[in-house]
Write a protein that holds these residues in place. Structure first.
Motif, mmCIF file in Angstrom:
data_model
loop_
_atom_site.group_PDB
_atom_site.id
_atom_site.type_symbol
_atom_site.label_atom_id
_atom_site.label_comp_id
_atom_site.label_asym_id
_atom_site.label_seq_id
_atom_site.Cartn_x
_atom_site.Cartn_y
_atom_site.Cartn_z
ATOM 1 N N ALA A 28 63.240 32.140 -39.772
ATOM 2 C CA ALA A 28 62.238 32.905 -39.022
ATOM 3 C C ALA A 28 62.248 34.371 -39.432
ATOM 4 O O ALA A 28 61.190 34.991 -39.636
ATOM 5 N N VAL A 29 63.455 34.927 -39.560
ATOM 6 C CA VAL A 29 63.566 36.327 -39.983
ATOM 7 C C VAL A 29 62.987 36.510 -41.373
ATOM 8 O O VAL A 29 62.241 37.465 -41.641
ATOM 9 N N CYS A 30 63.334 35.589 -42.286
ATOM 10 C CA CYS A 30 62.852 35.701 -43.671
ATOM 11 C C CYS A 30 61.329 35.566 -43.742
ATOM 12 O O CYS A 30 60.672 36.263 -44.516
ATOM 13 N N LYS A 31 60.775 34.650 -42.930
ATOM 14 C CA LYS A 31 59.316 34.527 -42.898
ATOM 15 C C LYS A 31 58.678 35.836 -42.461
ATOM 16 O O LYS A 31 57.678 36.284 -43.028
ATOM 17 N N HIS A 32 59.268 36.424 -41.412
ATOM 18 C CA HIS A 32 58.730 37.687 -40.910
ATOM 19 C C HIS A 32 58.800 38.778 -41.985
ATOM 20 O O HIS A 32 57.844 39.544 -42.165
ATOM 21 N N ILE A 33 59.899 38.829 -42.698
ATOM 22 C CA ILE A 33 60.041 39.832 -43.768
ATOM 23 C C ILE A 33 59.005 39.596 -44.857
ATOM 24 O O ILE A 33 58.344 40.530 -45.343
#
Length: 896
Positions: A28-33
Motif C-alpha cells: 500500500a505504501v509503495c503504491k502510494h509512492i
C-alpha cells in the motif's frame, strides 16, 4: 523548497523510510509512492521494494491481491509513457517476477529452505523449472507475437521515436545468440516459409539502406562490412549442407565481393585514409576464406581452386605497378603521387599486413600450380628489369655526372613490386607446396635446376633447358638473383640508387626460407620432393653452396648497410638463423668467411664497430652459437681464443688501469665499456642447454666486475641501465638450467648488484629533467630481474647441477637450501624504498611490480606473514596503494 533539517533528523527520517519499505506487506505504501512521488530514484526504490516483498511474502498473499498488484503495475507503466527508462524497466521487472513466481505455484514447495538462491531469493532449481515450463507453453506464443509485430513494422514507411524503441525491443528478443534446436511442436511455426521470407525481407531492406541516414560513405561501408561479417559467420556453419548449385553460387559471390573489396582497400591504402573501412572489410572476408580453406575436408576436392586464383591474382595486381598492376592507379583518377615518402613511424608492411599475407599465402597454396609459377615469373621479370635499369642509370651518371638528374620513378616502382612479391610468399613447406614439387618432379631436370640455383648472376632464361626446372627452387633462385643484382650494384658504387627496403625484404625472405627449407628435416614429412632435397637437403653440395652464399650476403650487407639499423638487424638475424641449429652451424663454420667475420668483429675493426648496439649484440650471439658447432678440440680452442679472449682481455686491461676512474668518462672508454656490456648480453642470449655450462662460467667472471662498474658509472644512467640488463639476460636465459650451487652464485651476484644500486640511489636527489625516467628504466629492469629469478621456482630443468657435471660442485652444506622466493623477497626489501608513488604511476613498472608480488603470494603464501616487520608494512602499503590510488588502465601515465 524547504531547507533540510539537521543531519540527525535526516538520518532518522531515512531509517524510518527504510523500515517502512522493508516492513511486512509494504504494498500500500509503495503504491502510494508510485502514484504521488515525482522523484525518479524514489520511484525506482519503490518498485524494487514491491519486487522483493512479492518474493518474500508470496505464500501469505491472496491470489486476488497478486493479480491486482500485477494489473496495477502494468497499468502504471502504460499510463505514464514519459517515465524514466530505468524506472519503467524496474517496474516491468517486478511484473516479470510476479509472472515467473506464479508460473510454478502448484509444483514448488515455497516453504522449503533452498541451499542455493538467485539474486531475487529463489533457488536455481526454481529458475530451471520455470525455464522449461516457459519453453514448453509460452515461448511459441511470444515468438509468434514477435514475428507479427516485426511484420507490422516492416510495412511501416516511417517509425516514430516510440515505435522505434519498441521495434528495438522486439529485435532484441529475436537476436538471441544461441543454437536453435526446437521440438516437434515448433514444426508448423518455424517451417512456414512466410517466417523466413520476413527475415530475408528485413535483411534485404537493411542491405539496401541508403540516403541521409549515413553521414558519409565511410559510415555506409562500415555498416555494410558489419552486415557482411554477420552473414558470413551465419553461413559458414551450414555451407556443407547446401546443394552444389547453391554452394557454387555462394562461393562465386564471395569471390566477387572479396576481389571488389580488395581493389577498394588498395585505393584506401594509396590515399592513406585514417578510417580504412574497405581494408577492414577485406580482412574479414579473407578470414572467411581462411576458415573455408582450413576446413576443406568437408567440401568437394578442388572446389576453391578457381576462387583462390582470382583472389590471389587480384591481390598481386593491386600491389604491382602499371602496366601489369594497378598500384598508384585507381578509378576516379586517384594516385598516390610520384614523391611518396615512407614515414619513420609507419609500421613495417610485414607486421602491418601479417594476417592478410598469411591468408593470401594459404589461398596461393590452394592453387599452387598457378600461383608458384606466377610468382616466379613476376619476380624474374622484375629482377631482369631492375638489372637493366641500373645499368642504364649507371651510363646516365657517367655521361651527366649529376645524381640529381636521375629519374628514380622506374626504380622506385620496381623496388615496390619486388617488395610485395617477396612478402607474398610464405617460406614454409606446407603439404601443398611439397605435393606440387613432387607432382612435377618427373618433368624436372635436377642438374639444370641446380645450375639455375647456383648461377644468380645469370638470367634463368639464358640457361639451356630452363623450362625443365623445379618451380619452387626456381622461385628461390629468383630471390637469389635479386640479391645478386643488389650486390653487384653496391660493388659498382650505385648504392645510392638502391632501396634499403628491398634489402630488408631480401634478407627477411632468406631468413624465413632458411628456417624451414635449408637442410630440410625429412623426418617431419610423410613424403619429400627429390628436387628440393637434392637442392638444399642435408649433406648436399647445394646446401653447402647456399650456406656460403648467404654468409657472404651477410658480410656484404654489414659492410655496405651499417648505417641502416633495420636492414643491419635483419641481416644479423639471418646469420643467427644459420647457426641456431647445430646442423646448419656445422656447415657455416666450414666457410673461411665465417672465421674472417669472427676475427674482424673481435678486433673491433671497421665497419663492424659502427653497427648499432642491438646489432652488435645479435652478432655476438651468432658468433657464440657458431662456436658450439662440431669442431675438433684444437679448432674449438682456437675459435674461442679469437672470439671471446680478446673481449675479456680488453675489458680487464681497461678496468685494471690505475687511473680508470679518471678516464672512465672519456668517449673512447665509454664506447668500449658499452660494447663489452652489449657483447655480454649477446653471449647470454646464445645460451642453450648444451652450452650453458661454458657460458655460465665465462659470464660469472664478468658479473663481479660489472658490479664494480656500478660505482664508477653511478652518474651515467645509460651505463647503469646496461649493466642491470646484463644481469637480466643472464638470469632470464640461464637460471632454469642451474643447479643449487650455481644458482646460489647467481643469487649472490644479483643481490650484491641491488645493494650497490640501492646504496647509490636511496635518498639521492637528482636535478636532471630525465632523472625520473632514468630511475623508472632501472627499476623496471630490476623488477624483470627479480621476476626472472623467481621463475626458477616453476621452470627448472636442472638436476643437481647435471649440466655442470665434471666441474667443481663446491663444498657440501647441510643448511636449508635458499629458495628463489627468499632471494626475491630480500631483493624487494632492498629496492622497495626506491619505489615512490610517482614511479609506480608508470604502467609498465606498476604492472611488473604487482605481477612479481602476485607470483610470490600465489607460489609461497606462507612466506608473507614471516617477512620482517618493516618489509611487511611496506608491502601492505604498496598493495593498498595499488588498490586505491592509481587510475584505471584506460588512463595510464605514458611510458617514456
Amino acid at each position: 523548497m524547504a531547507a533540510p533539517g539537521p543531519p540527525e533528523v535526516i538520518i532518522t527520517q531515512l531509517e524510518s523510510a527504510a523500515k517502512v519499505l522493508m516492513s511486512k506487506s509494504p504494498f500500500a505504501v509503495c503504491k502510494h509512492i508510485l502514484e504521488t512521488s515525482k522523484v525518479d530514484y524514489v520511484l525506482f526504490q519503490a518498485a524494487t521494494a514491491v519486487m522483493e516483498a512479492v518474493v518474500r511474502e508470496w505464500v501469505l498473499l491472496e491470489k486476488s491481491s497478486i493479480e491486482s498488484l500485477r494489473t496495477f503495475l502494468l497499468a502504471y507503466v502504460l499510463q505514464r509513457p514519459n517515465l524514466q527508462k530505468y524506472v519503467r524497466e524496474q517496474v516491468l521487472l517486478a511484473v516479470a517476477v510476479i509472472v515467473k513466481r506464479g508460473s510454478l505455484d502448484k509444483s514448488i514447495n515455497c516453504k522449503s529452505i533452498f541451499h542455493e538462491t538467485s539474486s531475487i531469493g529463489l533457488s536455481m532449481e526454481f529458475h530451471g523449472s520455470c525455464k522449461r515450463l516457459f519453453q514448453e507453453d509460452d515461448l511459441k506464443q511470444v515468438f509468434m507475437l514477435t514475428v507479427e509485430v516485426l511484420q507490422e513494422f516492416s510495412r511501416q514507411e516511417n517509425l516514430s521515436a516510440q515505435m522505434s524503441s519498441v521495434f528495438q525491443r522486439y529485435l532484441a528478443l529475436a537476436n538471441q545468440n544461441v543454437f536453435l534446436k526446437p521440438t516437434e511442436s515448433w514444426r508448423e511455426t518455424l517451417l512456414d516459409t512466410r517466417v523466413m521470407d520476413l527475415f530475408f525481407t528485413c535483411l534485404a531492406q537493411l542491405a539496401s539502406m541508403h540516403g541521409p541516414i549515413f553521414p558519409d560513405e565511410s559510415a555506409q561501408v562500415s555498416y555494410l562490412a558489419h552486415l557482411v561479417e554477420g552473414l558470413l559467420s551465419m553461413i559458414n556453419g551450414v555451407l556443407t549442407a547446401l546443394p552444389s548449385d547453391l554452394f557454387t553460387a555462394f562461393i562465386n559471390c564471395l569471390t566477387l565481393l572479396t576481389c571488389s573489396f580488395g581493389r577498394s582497400a588498395a585505393v584506401e591504402e594509396v590515399l592513406d585514409k585514417d578510417d580504412m573501412v574497405y581494408m577492414e572489410a577485406y580482412d574479414r572476408l579473407l578470414e572467411a576464406w581462411l576458415t573455408l580453406v582450413q576446413d576443406d575436408e568437408h567440401f568437394p576436392r578442388g572446389c576453391f581452386v578457381q576462387s583462390a586464383i582470382q583472389v590471389f591474382n587480384g591481390y598481386i595486381q593491386c600491389h604491382l605497378a602499371a602496366p601489369d598492376g594497378t598500384r598508384n592507379l585507381s578509378g576516379n583518377g586517384v594516385s598516390s603521387g610520384e614523391d611518396e615518402e615512407i614515414h619513420e613511424i609507419q609500421e613495417d608492411d610485414r607486421e602491418l599486413f601479417s594476417d592478410q599475407l598469411a591468408s593470401i599465402g594459404m589461398l596461393g597454396r590452394v592453387a599452387a600450380d598457378h600461383c608458384i609459377p606466377l610468382l616466379t615469373s613476376l619476380l624474374e621479370d622484375r629482377v631482369n628489369r631492375l638489372h637493366g635499369q641500373l645499368q642504364r642509370t649507371q651510363q646516365h651518371l657517367i655521361a651527366a655526372s649529376d645524381p640529381a638528374t636521375v629519374d628514380r620513378k622506374v626504380l622506385d616502382d620496381l623496388y615496390e613490386d619486388i617488395h610485395w612479391l617477396l612478402l607474398g610468399e610464405t617460406p614454409m613447406i606446407p603439404a601443398e607446396v611439397m605435393e606440387f614439387s613432387i607432382t612435377h618432379s618427373t618433368e624436372v631436370d635436377i642438374n639444370t635446376t641446380l645450375q639455375i640455383m647456383g648461377s644468380p648472376g645469370e638470367k634463368a632464361s639464358s640457361i639451356p633447358g630452363f623450362n625443365r626446372t623445379d618451380t619452387v627452387v626456381r622461385l628461390l633462385s629468383a630471390v637469389l638473383r635479386t640479391s645478386e643484382v643488389e650486390s653487384r650494384a653496391t660493388r659498382a658504387s650505385l648504392t645510392m640508387l638502391l632501396s634499403p627496403q628491398m634489402g630488408k625484404d631480401i634478407v627477411w625472405f632468406l631468413r624465413r626460407w632458411a628456417k624451414t627449407y635449408l637442410l630440410v628435416d625429412e623426418k617431419l614429412y610423410q613424403q619429400v620432393s627429390i628436387p628440393l632435397v637434392t637442392a638444399f637437403g642435408a649433406d648436399t653440395e647445394g646446401a653447402q653452396w647456399i650456406v656460403g652464399y648467404l654468409l657472404q650476403k651477410v658480410i656484404n650487407n654489414l659492410s655496405v648497410w651499417s648505417s641502416e639499423p633495420e636492414l643491419a638487424n635483419d641481416t644479423v638475424e639471418l646469420l643467427v638463423t644459420l647457426v641456431e641449429r647445430r646442423e646448419r652451424a656445422n656447415m657455416v663454420v666450414q666457410c673461411e668467411n665465417w672465421w674472417n667475420l669472427a676475427k674482424q668483429f673481435a678486433s673491433r675493426s671497421p665497419p663492424l664497430h659502427l653497427l648499432s648496439s642491438s646489432v652488435q649484440r645479435s652478432l655476438m650471439k651468432a658468433l657464440v652459437l657458431g662456436g658450439f658447432a662440431h669442431m675438433d678440440a684444437d679448432t674449438k680452442q682456437q675459435y674461442w681464443a679469437e672470439v671471446l679472449h680478446p673481449l675479456q682481455q680488453r675489458f680487464l686491461n681497461l678496468i685494471n688501469q690505475e687511473n680508470f676512474s679518471e678516464i672512465s668518462q672519456e668517449t673512447a672508454v665509454r664506447q668500449e665499456i658499452t660494447a663489452t656490456l652489449e657483447a655480454l648480453c649477446g653471449i647470454a642470449e646464445a645460451t642453450q642447454i648444451d652450452n650453458v655450462s661454458s657460458l655460465f662460467s665465462f659470464l660469472m667472471d664478468f658479473l663481479s666486475s660489472c658490479i664494480g662498474l656500478m660505482e664508477v658509472y653511478r652518474n651515467t644512467p645509460e651505463t647503469i641501465n646496461l649493466i642491470i640488463e646484463v644481469f637480466v639476460e643472464v638470469a632470464h636465459k640461464q637460471i632454469c638450467y642451474l643447479g643449487e650451487s650455481k644458482s646460489m652464485r647467481l643469487y649472490e651476484a644479483c643481490l650484491t648488484l641491488l645493494q650497490v644500486y640501492s646504496k647509490n640511489n636511496l635518498g639521492r636527489r637528482r636535478a636532471e629533467s630525465t632523472a625520473e625516467e632514468d630511475q623508472y628504466q632501472d627499476l623496471l629492469l630490476i623488477m624483470e630481474l627479480l621476476t626472472n629469478l623467481l621463475s626458477k621456482e616453476f621452470i627448472d630443468f636442472s638436476d643437481t647441477d647435471e649440466v655442470f657435471r665434471g666441474q667443481d660442485q663446491g663444498t657440501g652444506t647441510t643448511a636449508r637450501p635458499v629458495s628463489a622466493a627468499d632471494v626475491v623477497l630480500y631483493g624487494v626489501n632492498i629496492v622497495l624504498p626506491l619505489m615512490s608513488q610517482d614511479l609506480l604511476k608508470f604502467p609498465s613498472l606498476c604492472n611488473q611490480y604487482y605481477k612479481l608480488i602476485t607470483f610470490i603470494c600465489e607460489i609461497f603464501p606462507e612466506k608473507i606473514p614471516l617477512l620482517p616487520e618493516e618489509l611487511f608494512k611496506s608491502l601492505m602499503f604498496s598493495l593498498e596503494l595499488g588498490m586505491t590510488s592509481y587510475p584505471p588502465p584506460s588512463t595510464p601515465k605514458p611510458d617514456y
